[in-house]
Write an enzyme that holds these catalytic residues in place. Sequence first.
Site, PDB file in Angstrom:
ATOM      1  CE  LYS A  65       0.885   1.124   4.532  1.00 39.33           C
ATOM      2  NZ  LYS A  65       1.630   2.279   5.025  1.00 39.33           N
ATOM      3  CG  ASP A  99      -0.845   0.021   7.978  1.00 38.96           C
ATOM      4  OD1 ASP A  99      -1.602   0.949   8.301  1.00 38.96           O
ATOM      5  OD2 ASP A  99       0.387   0.151   7.862  1.00 38.96           O
TER       6      ASP A  99
END
Length: 305
Positions: free
Chosen positions: A11, A137
């Site tokens: 990401k 995350d």
Amino acid sequence: MNALVLSSPAKLNLYLDVLGRRPDGYHELITLFERISLADTLFIRRTRRRAIQVTCTDPTVPCDRRNLVYQAAAFLRRTYGVKEGMRIDIKKNIPVGAGLGGGSSNAATALLAMNRLFGLKISRAGLIEHANELGSDVAFFVLGRKWALGRGRGGDLTEIKVSGRLKFWHLLVVPKVSILTKEVYGALKRQGKGGRRGRGTGATFGLTKKGGGVNILLPYLKEKDISSLDRALYNRLTEVVLNSNTFVSEVYNSLHACNYGRVHMSGSGPTLFVLMRDYAEAQRVFYAVRRRFRDRCRVFLASTW
Ligand code: C5P
């Protein structure tokens, strides 16, 4: 089904602001995640032995209880009474400790794989809840969308839908230095309210601005206005990292001087990235940057995934 082979993507944080400290010691964030094409591969299979076995092609990654994949597997086994064992082999491409969420992504992929392999029938919402117990995350990767807004510790998610096709190219420049997320947040605390000015290393980053707010940025994303979006990207932790790490600040300054575009940082760094729309241009820049920075950095070209 006895085995699965799954991609485990990285990401970028296109926006990250720290709103304050939370009672649990973490920081209250607002962040815009983007899932990108740079990915690890996970080979996951059921075994007769009752053990959890994790291997990784990167020798710096611990494969014991410290590994988030191991923790994810142990958590599901404990919670859902899975009797069998499993073996998870990780083929690493995502740089470790780089602000790209590789470990979190691997853990999310392990959760999704185990849910299928063992027929656990856990809902997406249930998996996201489990993900948030593992790290800040992990939930974004369980959600499995291109863009999402993260609040709270980062795991309170809202998907950002963009109509039609939109794909960015990202030049990723990862300085060969490891940065501990915990220390970056710690330095933020030490800088206190005057933190936006930093302690200064003599470098001129032009980063003393505040984030314009994620509400300014979202319409640009939805309207596919890439140059306005690029100007609105922000990361509160960039200045903290550049002010405390000379090596990263040197790389940042050289990349900035190359004039390929605005230079941004992902997560708690040290990954730096440049946003681009056109593939041919992105490729040209990628080869030039790789030639120039290869001694000091790992360089990748990745797209929205
Ligand atoms: O959750 P994760 O393991 O990714 O976080 C690593 C460290 O980063 C935490 O131990 C904490 O010190 C810091 N952190 C924080 N606030 C967040 C996310 C991470 O303080 N929202």
